[in-house]
Write an enzyme that holds these catalytic residues in place. Structure first.
Site, short mmCIF file in Angstrom:
data_model
loop_
_atom_site.label_atom_id
_atom_site.label_comp_id
_atom_site.label_asym_id
_atom_site.label_seq_id
_atom_site.Cartn_x
_atom_site.Cartn_y
_atom_site.Cartn_z
N ARG A 165 -4.16 -8.20 -2.65
CA ARG A 165 -4.86 -7.03 -3.18
C ARG A 165 -6.10 -7.50 -3.94
O ARG A 165 -7.15 -6.90 -3.85
CB ARG A 165 -3.92 -6.24 -4.08
CG ARG A 165 -3.03 -5.25 -3.34
CD ARG A 165 -2.34 -5.84 -2.10
NE ARG A 165 -1.50 -4.88 -1.42
CZ ARG A 165 -0.25 -4.59 -1.75
NH1 ARG A 165 0.33 -5.24 -2.74
NH2 ARG A 165 0.43 -3.70 -1.09
N ASP A 194 -1.40 -9.06 3.63
CA ASP A 194 -1.17 -7.63 3.36
C ASP A 194 -2.29 -6.82 4.01
O ASP A 194 -3.19 -7.39 4.64
CB ASP A 194 -1.08 -7.36 1.85
CG ASP A 194 -0.06 -6.26 1.55
OD1 ASP A 194 -0.20 -5.16 2.12
OD2 ASP A 194 0.90 -6.50 0.78
N HIS A 267 2.41 -3.60 6.40
CA HIS A 267 1.45 -4.27 5.52
C HIS A 267 0.63 -5.28 6.31
O HIS A 267 0.46 -6.43 5.92
CB HIS A 267 2.17 -4.97 4.36
CG HIS A 267 2.66 -4.01 3.30
ND1 HIS A 267 1.83 -3.44 2.36
CD2 HIS A 267 3.89 -3.49 3.06
CE1 HIS A 267 2.52 -2.64 1.56
NE2 HIS A 267 3.78 -2.65 1.97
N ASP A 330 9.03 -4.72 3.97
CA ASP A 330 9.02 -3.49 3.16
C ASP A 330 8.04 -2.48 3.72
O ASP A 330 7.10 -2.81 4.44
CB ASP A 330 8.61 -3.81 1.71
CG ASP A 330 7.21 -4.44 1.64
OD1 ASP A 330 6.94 -5.33 2.45
OD2 ASP A 330 6.40 -4.03 0.79
N GLU A 331 8.27 -1.25 3.35
CA GLU A 331 7.33 -0.14 3.52
C GLU A 331 6.60 -0.17 4.87
O GLU A 331 5.39 -0.31 4.92
CB GLU A 331 6.28 -0.18 2.40
CG GLU A 331 6.88 -0.06 1.02
CD GLU A 331 5.84 -0.16 -0.09
OE1 GLU A 331 5.97 0.58 -1.06
OE2 GLU A 331 4.91 -0.98 0.02
N TRP A 397 14.25 -4.79 -4.57
CA TRP A 397 13.15 -4.34 -5.43
C TRP A 397 13.24 -2.87 -5.78
O TRP A 397 12.83 -2.45 -6.84
CB TRP A 397 11.80 -4.68 -4.80
CG TRP A 397 11.38 -3.84 -3.60
CD1 TRP A 397 11.80 -4.01 -2.33
CD2 TRP A 397 10.48 -2.74 -3.58
NE1 TRP A 397 11.22 -3.09 -1.50
CE2 TRP A 397 10.38 -2.29 -2.24
CE3 TRP A 397 9.72 -2.09 -4.57
CZ2 TRP A 397 9.57 -1.21 -1.86
CZ3 TRP A 397 8.91 -1.02 -4.18
CH2 TRP A 397 8.84 -0.60 -2.85
N TYR A 422 8.95 -5.87 -12.72
CA TYR A 422 7.61 -5.64 -12.20
C TYR A 422 6.57 -5.84 -13.29
O TYR A 422 6.41 -5.01 -14.18
CB TYR A 422 7.53 -4.25 -11.53
CG TYR A 422 7.86 -4.39 -10.05
CD1 TYR A 422 8.98 -5.14 -9.69
CD2 TYR A 422 7.07 -3.87 -9.04
CE1 TYR A 422 9.29 -5.36 -8.36
CE2 TYR A 422 7.38 -4.08 -7.70
CZ TYR A 422 8.49 -4.82 -7.37
OH TYR A 422 8.79 -5.06 -6.06
N PHE A 423 5.86 -6.94 -13.17
CA PHE A 423 4.89 -7.28 -14.21
C PHE A 423 3.55 -6.56 -13.99
O PHE A 423 2.57 -6.84 -14.68
CB PHE A 423 4.69 -8.80 -14.28
CG PHE A 423 5.85 -9.53 -14.93
CD1 PHE A 423 7.01 -8.87 -15.33
CD2 PHE A 423 5.79 -10.90 -15.16
CE1 PHE A 423 8.07 -9.55 -15.93
CE2 PHE A 423 6.83 -11.60 -15.76
CZ PHE A 423 7.98 -10.92 -16.14
N ASP A 424 3.51 -5.63 -13.00
CA ASP A 424 2.31 -4.80 -12.90
C ASP A 424 2.48 -3.51 -13.71
O ASP A 424 1.60 -2.65 -13.70
CB ASP A 424 1.92 -4.50 -11.43
CG ASP A 424 3.03 -3.84 -10.62
OD1 ASP A 424 4.19 -3.78 -11.10
OD2 ASP A 424 2.75 -3.39 -9.49
N TRP A 472 2.18 -7.67 -8.51
CA TRP A 472 1.29 -7.06 -7.50
C TRP A 472 -0.05 -6.83 -8.16
O TRP A 472 -0.11 -6.42 -9.33
CB TRP A 472 1.90 -5.75 -7.00
CG TRP A 472 3.25 -5.96 -6.40
CD1 TRP A 472 4.46 -5.73 -7.01
CD2 TRP A 472 3.54 -6.48 -5.10
NE1 TRP A 472 5.48 -6.07 -6.15
CE2 TRP A 472 4.96 -6.53 -4.98
CE3 TRP A 472 2.77 -6.91 -4.03
CZ2 TRP A 472 5.59 -6.99 -3.83
CZ3 TRP A 472 3.39 -7.37 -2.88
CH2 TRP A 472 4.79 -7.40 -2.79
N THR A 473 -1.13 -7.06 -7.41
CA THR A 473 -2.42 -7.16 -8.10
C THR A 473 -3.42 -6.06 -7.74
O THR A 473 -4.62 -6.27 -7.86
CB THR A 473 -3.04 -8.54 -7.81
OG1 THR A 473 -3.15 -8.71 -6.39
CG2 THR A 473 -2.21 -9.65 -8.38
C1 TNX Z 1 5.60 -1.83 -3.65
S1 TNX Z 1 7.51 -4.22 -3.96
C2 TNX Z 1 5.27 -2.87 -2.80
C3 TNX Z 1 3.95 -3.51 -2.94
C4 TNX Z 1 3.11 -2.83 -3.98
C5 TNX Z 1 3.97 -2.53 -5.18
C6 TNX Z 1 3.26 -2.00 -6.37
C7 TNX Z 1 7.20 -4.16 -2.46
C8 TNX Z 1 8.11 -4.88 -1.60
N1 TNX Z 1 6.16 -3.45 -1.98
O1 TNX Z 1 3.32 -3.56 -1.69
O2 TNX Z 1 2.06 -3.66 -4.31
O3 TNX Z 1 4.96 -1.61 -4.79
O4 TNX Z 1 4.09 -2.02 -7.50
#
Ligand code: TNX
Length: 760
Positions: A165, A194, A267, A330-331, A397, A422-424, A472-473
């Site tokens: 990011r 990503d 991603h 993920d996602e 997560w 989560y350090f963000d 996450w940045t």
């Molecule tokens: C979810 S944690 C994501 C990241 C994002 C993050 C932001 C994870 C496996 N996927 O792609 O950066 O949330 O907190």
């Protein structure tokens, strides 16, 4: 004469203090060793002390210690193989120790022995030893004598960093690795690919970095801000294979394994931008300029996708000698797959009943490929959906549920649940915090995490390999900001990872952290210095006397304050305990933490108001609040208004389903019934900008484009019904609002009960 006397008295006082301090200086070991005894006597470190490295296998540890000692003391030490001097520090191996990372320290006035079964154990013993040095003294020092028998609670002590990011160079990574080593972490999870950037050189596919590592511009501000604005600046970068090899070796010398993450099947937009044939429809794409989740993912139907992924992993496996490769997982939006004939064909052939099973097919196929190369896979908890690959480990997560389910299926697990890891997230509710994605995860919360769920039975609990924090940045564009988010939370994490629960204690950790704040600052780390706590941006008092009570996580720090609106300096008043202030009109109170060694926190600002907010008499109050719904878009909660589209009475502070939408505004009006007299602490947590009024006083101002941001306000109130108004607006991210409070005299934060709200 009198001046001379006082000088003499001063130096006498200094010497006695110094002498008394020897051996009595509290230890500042982080993470806390699992078995530690402090012995009488001391060990004097001068440059006469010999560094004895008894085994060739420990040459690296010897050099590391020599360099660290030179930095700590300014002295030069001689490394020898045998003891020949009067005093020595000895590094040696001993097979009889229990674990691979276990170490032992034995000490006398003549000798400090650091013993491990392996070099890793000795390395950790060296870290413990180095933390005995007072951070602000140079030259010869006296160290206390200790006896330690220690080993970690978990084998996976991780820290993750997203360089996609925003790109961060290998220098930034090395600086993180240095600190991870000092706090005994052993796994660095490097998130390398990503949607917004591909960051690892792959020789066979040069466009991945020629094209995929560079995006045209980046969204400005929070994603909650819409319409989105962009900075118009090209952003990117990547690490070459030479640089990566160097970092891997650098980490290995510090007993840190690097786990690379190559995201699949989602991603992946940056990869698709480089090679459009990797997607379902060969679309021409660019590395993404927004945050969130791109719909453009690898096509799971084409064989060429798998060939590509295998080629990439071939090169990745060559670079990273560790046991695990992280495959993301993920996602992954499934929209394209639903429309893609090749993906649908693959599903038929493989007997996948839905797209989740197709995702599972991708991961399982890659698992088999990597298994043949002697590697194991780990993935985010979505890899459970549609069937978990046979030997995959799971990184949990989205809470702990994924981890629990995986362990119950006999799979290994690393816990990284958002709330604690989560350090963000923000580190406090103060408006001075650096921008964060949302949420609140403060030092104490990180510290309090226990990664072994009680829901698991004893056998399956053993499958929890460990715990890691993720960074996450999206909202972290600079290395300074990055460090601010990592430290000091990494120290709390280290203790979660290393120290047995019975040996953990937050109050004690706070004390041990004092020296560590200084150490981190000395290492050039831009850490978050604990800010003063106990004040909200707005504090409303009913009388002319305001009692101010402050605290700070950094116990030995000094808090200095002003009441004239000026920035506190080294000469401002020191907070010595609760005090009272006269309120003739509003007073601006500013407080800053000053640490030994010269670093300071941001300054908190609180407007103290004298305003007796009186309860009102209500004849027949009706249960619930009036909720009005307005058409946006709005840029501030102050703008929420105009002709409402709907109004209804709601039970408690909730948005009814038929009033949920993007780009809207809400206003809640009515009364809050308070049970007793005293000072109430309120916390407002909302999906976007919001504000809360009591009477006509704005008590909480959480305006602006943010997401799950929290703000507080404190008000002295009498029991009874108080007029309350809450306003909220949103853009695209959900619609939620939650009000919590601490009742007078209580430390417990609870959601304001629904039956506390009334309307006329
Ligand atoms: C979810 S944690 C994501 C990241 C994002 C993050 C932001 C994870 C496996 N996927 O792609 O950066 O949330 O907190």
């Amino acid at each position: 004469m009198s001046r001379l006397l006082s000088l003499l008295a001063f130096s006498l006082c200094l010497t006695t203090e110094l002498l008394a301090g020897v051996g009595e200086r509290p230890l500042s070991l982080v993470p806390q060793p699992n078995h530690l005894d402090i012995l009488p006597g001391m060990f004097t470190v001068t440059d006469e002390v010999q560094l004895v490295v008894a085994d060739d296998q420990l040459a690296g540890e010897g050099e590391y210690l020599k360099a660290a000692l030179a930095e700590a003391t300014g002295l030069d030490f001689l490394i020898t193989k045998n003891v020949s001097a009067n005093t020595s520090i000895v590094l040696k191996l001993d097979d009889s120790l229990s674990g691979d990372e276990a170490y032992r320290i034995r000490s006398s006035e003549k000798q400090y022995e650091i013993i491990g079964k392996n070099a890793a154990g000795v390395f950790y013993g060296v870290q413990t030893f180095l933390q005995l040095f007072p951070p602000l003294e140079k030259g010869a020092v006296n160290l206390p004598l200790i006896s330690v028998d220690d080993e970690p609670r978990f084998e996976w002590r991780g820290m993750h960093m997203d360089v996609c990011r925003h790109f961060f160079s290998v220098e930034v990574v090395k600086k993180l690795i240095d600190e991870m080593a000092k706090y005994k972490l052993n796994t660095f999870h490097w998130h390398l690919t990503d949607d917004q950037g591909w960051r690892i050189e792959i020789k066979k596919y040069p466009k991945l970095t020629e094209v995929g590592a560079w995006r045209d511009e980046t969204v400005v501000g929070h994603m909650a801000e819409a319409p989105h604005k962009f900075d118009g600046e090209k952003h990117g970068g990547y690490s070459t294979q030479e640089q990566i090899k160097d970092v891997v070796a650098y980490a290995a010398a510090r007993h840190i394994t690097i786990v690379p993450e190559i995201e699949m099947p989602g991603h992946a937009q940056a990869a698709l931008a480089a090679y459009p044939w990797l997607g379902c429809f060969n679309d021409t794409l660019k590395p993404w300029t927004l945050w969130g989740v791109s719909e453009d993912v690898y096509c799971a139907g084409k064989e060429s996708t798998f060939k590509f992924l295998e080629d990439v992993l071939d090169e990745v496996c060559e670079l990273f000698p560790g046991e695990y490769i992280h495959v993301g997982g993920d996602e992954c939006p499934k929209e394209n797959w639903k429309k893609c004939p090749l993906c649908q064909k693959r599903m038929k052939e493989e007997g996948c009943k839905d797209e989740h099973e197709l995702q599972s097919y991708v991961i399982q196929r890659m698992e088999h490929y990597l298994e043949k190369k002697g590697k194991k896979i780990i993935g985010w908890d979505e890899i459970l959906e549609g069937g978990l690959a046979e030997n995959a480990a799971v990184m949990s997560w989205r809470g702990e549920e994924g981890g629990i389910a995986a362990a119950n299926l006999g799979h290994k697990v690393v816990m990284t649940p958002g709330n604690w890891c989560y350090f963000d997230h923000y580190q406090s509710t103060d408006p001075n915090e650096e921008t964060a994605i949302g949420g609140l995860t403060d030092l104490e919360e990180v510290y309090g995490y226990d990664p072994v769920p009680v829901q698991l039975d004893k056998e399956n609990q053993k499958l929890i390999m460990g715990v890691q924090a993720n960074l996450w940045t999206e909202y972290i564009p600079t290395a300074e900001h990055l460090e601010y988010m990592i430290y000091p939370r990494l120290c709390a994490l280290a203790e979660v990872q290393w120290t047995q629960p019975a040996n953990k204690n937050f109050a004690d950790f706070e004390k041990r952290m004092d020296d560590n704040y200084i150490r981190l600052a000395q290492d050039g780390i831009h850490l978050r210095i604990p800010a003063p706590e106990g004040l909200s941006p707005v504090e409303i008092f009913s009388s002319k006397e305001a009692t101010i009570k402050l605290s700070c996580v950094a116990e030995s720090a000094v808090m200095r304050y002003t009441t004239d609106g000026s920035e506190p300096t080294d000469f401002s008043k020191v907070y010595e305990g609760p005090f009272t202030l006269k309120l003739d009109g509003d007073v601006t109170l500013k407080v800053t933490t000053f640490l030994k060694g010269g670093t300071r926190s941001y300054t908190i600002t609180s407007i103290l108001k004298k305003q007796a907010l009186k309860p009102v008499k209500l004849k027949n109050p009706k249960a619930g609040l009036q909720c009005s719904f307005y058409d946006g878009p709005f840029r501030s909660f102050n703008e929420v208004g105009g002709d409402e589209t709907k109004t209804t009475i709601v039970e408690g502070l909730v948005i009814p389903d038929d009033m949920k939408d993007s780009y809207k505004g809400w206003e809640f009006d009515g009364y809050i019934k308070l049970p007793k007299d005293g000072v109430y602490y309120f916390l407002l947590d909302s999906s976007c900008g919001s504000g809360m009024y009591l009477g006509d006083q704005l008590v909480i101002d959480d305006d602006g484009f943010n997401y799950n941001c929290m703000r507080t306000g404190q008000v002295e109130l009498k029991a009874g019904y108080h007029p309350i108004k809450l306003k909220l607006f949103n853009t695209i991210y959900g619609q939620s609002i939650k009000l919590s409070y601490k009742l007078p005299g209580s430390d417990k934060l609870i959601e304001v009960p629904a039956d506390s709200f009334f309307s006329k």
